[in-house]
Design an enzyme around this catalytic site. Structure first.
Site, PDB file in Angstrom:
ATOM      1  N   VAL A  82       4.889 -69.889 -26.652  1.00  0.00           N
ATOM      2  CA  VAL A  82       4.245 -70.727 -25.643  1.00  0.00           C
ATOM      3  C   VAL A  82       4.324 -70.056 -24.275  1.00  0.00           C
ATOM      4  O   VAL A  82       5.427 -69.744 -23.795  1.00  0.00           O
ATOM      5  CB  VAL A  82       4.887 -72.121 -25.590  1.00  0.00           C
ATOM      6  CG1 VAL A  82       4.178 -72.986 -24.537  1.00  0.00           C
ATOM      7  CG2 VAL A  82       4.828 -72.798 -26.957  1.00  0.00           C
ATOM      8  N   LYS A  83       3.163 -69.817 -23.665  1.00  0.00           N
ATOM      9  CA  LYS A  83       3.117 -69.241 -22.320  1.00  0.00           C
ATOM     10  C   LYS A  83       3.109 -70.361 -21.287  1.00  0.00           C
ATOM     11  O   LYS A  83       2.296 -71.281 -21.355  1.00  0.00           O
ATOM     12  CB  LYS A  83       1.853 -68.391 -22.132  1.00  0.00           C
ATOM     13  CG  LYS A  83       1.927 -67.024 -22.773  1.00  0.00           C
ATOM     14  CD  LYS A  83       0.642 -66.229 -22.570  1.00  0.00           C
ATOM     15  CE  LYS A  83       0.547 -65.660 -21.186  1.00  0.00           C
ATOM     16  NZ  LYS A  83      -0.655 -64.786 -21.034  1.00  0.00           N
ATOM     17  N   ILE A  84       4.025 -70.258 -20.334  1.00  0.00           N
ATOM     18  CA  ILE A  84       4.168 -71.276 -19.293  1.00  0.00           C
ATOM     19  C   ILE A  84       4.242 -70.578 -17.941  1.00  0.00           C
ATOM     20  O   ILE A  84       4.943 -69.571 -17.801  1.00  0.00           O
ATOM     21  CB  ILE A  84       5.434 -72.112 -19.537  1.00  0.00           C
ATOM     22  CG1 ILE A  84       5.287 -72.902 -20.842  1.00  0.00           C
ATOM     23  CG2 ILE A  84       5.702 -73.049 -18.376  1.00  0.00           C
ATOM     24  CD1 ILE A  84       6.468 -73.767 -21.169  1.00  0.00           C
TER      25      ILE A  84
END
Length: 233
Positions: A82-84
């Site tokens: 997951v890219k945040i």
């Protein structure tokens, strides 16, 4: 050094992965928007195509929205990361996901302090946008080097990912600095093995070999070698 391909184009992903040199994929909303494909569909296809990590970016601003998107992304495949974004809410969401054992890629990192927060939050990767730092009139590679030094000082395990690379030079310098990962656009990936001196040497060797083989010298030499071997035996 780990190589990721920065792409949502399945054709390019298959081409790059066929070399055996690509370890994973990164995606972002801009790549998906420009491609005109359905995000959920293409990410599922990518997750099936590659065995390595596939980074997928949230678009929500608040913590709850980020966590909700992350849960949806995790259904795409076991290799989803997951890219945040490196924002206040992003670091909170990162910590909560990491506490659950979810791998997070903190993206849009432009400073040592942001990289420090990413490591404190437990991120698997921190994406340092060296090209965009250069565009703003600063030194992206210097920022990358400072982050490497800071991580080494404290023994952080978060992997430094060189992102927004614009050239083979960026990749070479990032490798010398000690970046753990680099994500590469397809255009730059195709340039990695290109070198004028190598290409010139190949042409020269090929020319000399063809002349040698067509001159009859090679056959005569083979006969002499056979006679010498027989005589020695």
């Amino acid at each position: 050094m780990i190589f990721f391909l920065d792409s949502v184009c399945l054709r390019d992903i298959k081409e790059a992965c066929s070399t055996g040199l690509i370890d994973g994929i990164t995606t972002n909303p801009s790549l998906i928007a420009r491609s005109g494909v359905d995000m959920d569909s293409v990410v599922r296809d990518i997750c099936c195509e590659v065995s390595g990590p596939v980074s997928v970016e949230v678009m929500s601003d608040g913590v709850d929205g980020m966590l909700s998107e992350a849960d949806r992304f995790l259904e795409f495949g076991e290799n989803v990361v997951v890219k945040i974004p490196a924002s206040a809410d992003g670091f909170v969401a990162c910590k909560r996901l990491c506490d659950r054992g979810v791998k997070v890629n903190i993206t849009l990192c432009f400073s040592v302090v942001q990289a420090l927060l990413a490591a404190k939050a437990g991120a698997e990767y921190v994406s340092v946008f060296i090209g965009r730092v250069d565009d703003a009139g600063y030194d992206g590679l210097r920022e990358l080097s400072d982050i490497r030094e800071m991580y080494d000082n404290y023994g952080f395990r978060t992997k430094i990912l060189a992102a927004s690379v614009r050239s083979v030079y960026h990749i070479a310098e990032a490798a010398k600095i000690g970046a753990d990962v680099v994500t590469i656009p397809m255009k730059v990936f195709r340039q990695l093995s290109s070198n004028l001196f190598t290409e010139s040497g190949i042409r020269s060797f090929s020319k000399d070999w063809k002349e040698y083989m067509s001159s009859g010298t090679a056959k005569a030499r083979d006969v002499r070698c056979v006679k010498e071997v027989c005589y020695m035996e």
